[in-house]
Write a protein that holds these residues in place. Structure first.
Motif, PDB file in Angstrom:
ATOM      1  N   ARG A 111       5.940  -0.136   8.122  1.00 30.02           N
ATOM      2  CA  ARG A 111       5.970   0.992   7.592  1.00 30.02           C
ATOM      3  C   ARG A 111       7.114   0.999   6.530  1.00 30.02           C
ATOM      4  NH1 ARG A 111       2.775   4.651   9.305  1.00 30.02           N
ATOM      5  NH2 ARG A 111       1.691   4.592  11.226  1.00 30.02           N
ATOM      6  N   ASP A 119       1.151  -1.178  -0.176  1.00 27.57           N
ATOM      7  CA  ASP A 119      -0.147   0.084   0.000  1.00 27.57           C
ATOM      8  C   ASP A 119       1.020   1.147   0.046  1.00 27.57           C
ATOM      9  OD1 ASP A 119      -1.695   1.975   0.385  1.00 27.57           O
ATOM     10  OD2 ASP A 119      -2.757   0.835   2.054  1.00 27.57           O
ATOM     11  N   GLU A 120       1.476   1.469  -1.153  1.00 29.52           N
ATOM     12  CA  GLU A 120       2.266   2.730  -1.223  1.00 29.52           C
ATOM     13  C   GLU A 120       1.828   3.882  -0.788  1.00 29.52           C
ATOM     14  OE1 GLU A 120       5.219   3.718  -4.883  1.00 29.52           O
ATOM     15  OE2 GLU A 120       4.177   2.071  -5.441  1.00 29.52           O
ATOM     16  N   LYS A 121       0.614   4.358  -1.186  1.00 30.36           N
ATOM     17  CA  LYS A 121      -0.190   5.518  -0.642  1.00 30.36           C
ATOM     18  C   LYS A 121      -0.064   5.725   0.939  1.00 30.36           C
ATOM     19  CE  LYS A 121      -4.219   7.970  -1.772  1.00 30.36           C
ATOM     20  NZ  LYS A 121      -5.652   8.169  -2.367  1.00 30.36           N
ATOM     21  N   ALA A 122      -0.531   4.596   1.578  1.00 28.87           N
ATOM     22  CA  ALA A 122      -0.287   4.547   3.240  1.00 28.87           C
ATOM     23  C   ALA A 122       1.147   4.400   3.587  1.00 28.87           C
ATOM     24  CB  ALA A 122      -1.329   3.406   3.665  1.00 28.87           C
ATOM     25  N   GLY A 123       1.933   3.884   2.641  1.00 27.94           N
ATOM     26  CA  GLY A 123       3.459   3.901   3.120  1.00 27.94           C
ATOM     27  C   GLY A 123       3.483   2.804   4.016  1.00 27.94           C
ATOM     28  N   LYS A 124       3.020   1.540   3.662  1.00 27.65           N
ATOM     29  CA  LYS A 124       2.897   0.184   4.274  1.00 27.65           C
ATOM     30  C   LYS A 124       2.917  -0.805   3.702  1.00 27.65           C
ATOM     31  CE  LYS A 124      -0.018   1.947   7.953  1.00 27.65           C
ATOM     32  NZ  LYS A 124      -1.233   1.822   8.868  1.00 27.65           N
TER      33      LYS A 124
END
Length: 91
Positions: A58, A32-37
């Protein structure tokens, strides 16, 4: 003498003097690149005293996200950064 003391102090404060980050093997399950995870199925993380499991990390600053493709086998290191388990390096 002052220079030697300054160098010794800098090395001691860095906390990583002479130690390479321990790499652990894992497989990217979800990104989940958008959430940085990133979710990784990983072997034992000895540096964090964690058994093998699947967990969310993270994505730390400076980590090459291009290496985190779903299904990719990776070697990585992780650490606690501001209290969060964070991916710090990926091979």
């Amino acid at each position: 003498m002052k220079k030697l003391i300054a160098i010794t102090l800098a090395i001691a404060l860095s906390g990583t003097a002479g130690f390479a980050a321990e790499m652990t093997k894992g497989k990217v399950k979800k990104l989940d690149e958008k959430a940085g995870k990133v979710t990784i199925i990983h072997e034992e993380l000895k540096s964090l005293d964690m058994p093998a499991m699947t967990m969310v990390f993270r994505i730390g600053d400076g980590v090459d996200v291009a290496k985190l493709k779903v299904g990719a086998n990776i070697e990585f290191s992780a650490d606690r950064v501001n209290g969060k388990i964070t991916l710090t390096e990926v091979k």
